[in-house]
Design an enzyme around this catalytic site. Sequence first.
Site: not given
Ligand code: NAP
Length: 484
Positions: A256, A290
Amino acid sequence: MSTEPLPADRRQLFIGGEWRGASGGGRFDVIDPADGSVLTDVADGTVDDAMAALDAAAAAQADWAATAPRDRGEILRRAFGLVNDRADDIARVMSLEMGKTIKEAKGEVTYGNEFLRWFSEEAVRIHGRWMHNPAGGSRLLTVKKPVGPCLFITPWNFPLAMGTRKIGPAIAAGCTMVVKPAGQTPLTMLMLADLLAEAGLPDGVLNVITTKSSSKVGEALLADPRLRKISFTGSTEVGRGLVRLAADQLQRVSMELGGNAPFLVFADADVDAAVEGAMIAKMRNMGEACTSANRFLVEESVAEEFARKLADRMGALTLGRGQDDGVDVGPLIDEKAVESVTALVDQAVDAGARVVTGGSAPDGPGYFYRPTVLVDVPPDADVNAEEIFGPVAPITTFASEDEAVERANATEYGLTAYAYTRDLARTIRLAESLDFGMLGINTGLVSNPAAPFGGVKASGFGREGGFEGIEEYLDTTYVALPAG
Ligand code: NAP
């Protein structure tokens, strides 16, 4: 902040039914985005801790899969009740760690908790099929089985709901799991784990690892063949990396990812209703969703009226600490988010856009950005191309439906689209021509636990919620039976 949001014995890792410190003894801070102060701290789980969590999940898998579906459903139903009972506490903690207003946090508790209720009902509706071989002479039987231990990685923007959309169906299907919440918002997930345990979830079925070493933990878990699935909600960039890692052990994958939702307003629309919907689609979660409307495409003849009315509404919103009365808009998650939104708006203005309201960040403390409406935005401005993740509404105009659809589809993303029109034939054409996983017609809100949430293209694959949601956690075994 003055009062401790969670007791010390709950700001730990949750592994095999026990609350314990990180193996290295490490902790990391959780920040209050309203002023940048340290709210509290949580255990900083290591790779060893993550592997211990997977050990616990793997050990619990067989018994959990064999647990009666009704029992699994009843645990979810009890958890739903407990979350309801504690809704105010959860909303307060969520508001503190994430910044959203108490009203929005309560809305998320209601929404997120519905996944527990929905999947409590789905647990008893897992069935295969029995059919005659079309050629005759034998029968075809299918059996649904839980996929096995799962890894869930969730983002900070909806700390409860992004978890329950995965945890609910996994529990219902008979899967065990390791959950890694976002480092910026770990507290809500720890509260949920506590309530699921209180609801009777057996030890080891759900394990929570809070960590600052997300990538190392993710890599180690995905390298282990006992892990059978990853479901990730977060950015497209991180999602791509996780899909690559999952390739080695061929884990099942649900992604997602990011979005860039177009919000189309046609000349035949009720403009006031479109403004109302725009406020929801844009300002839910301060634009940090998102599904957030990212680009407003408005038919020329109603564009001026729409922009004026939207700017009036956006300009009247009150910024402040999410827990304070009378606040409509909380802070963004961190300084980087403010910088990123600032850069997008500044670039658009340099390229010729005009600010109707907002357009800047107020002085600190805290990570705030003013609700902003931009007009005369060049279609190729970064603010149209990138996920804004902030309270900014860039408006461009279109002259025909074909142009609107072409521009709406001109993105690598494909999560949500919105359209305001009173023309039924057009609605059908849009449903068939817009390349998005979800389409809201005359509404600014598509999220619903009974509906299949998910995207296409760079927004990922897999669906959460609805009848489809549980399928992500089930494998199919086909049995060929000779008929006598
Ligand atoms: P993110 O930076 O991708 O982080 C999401 C999760 O992944 C966090 O728990 C983060 O941990 C972890 N993470 C980061 N790098 C990682 C890696 N290399 N390996 C494993 N885990 C890793 O995203 P975000 O900034 O938190 O969230 C915003 C994004 O989520 C936006 O792009 C939004 O559109 C998307 N989103 C999508 C949906 C959907 O249903 N399509 C819903 C909500 C949000 P840390 O916190 O420790 O970095």
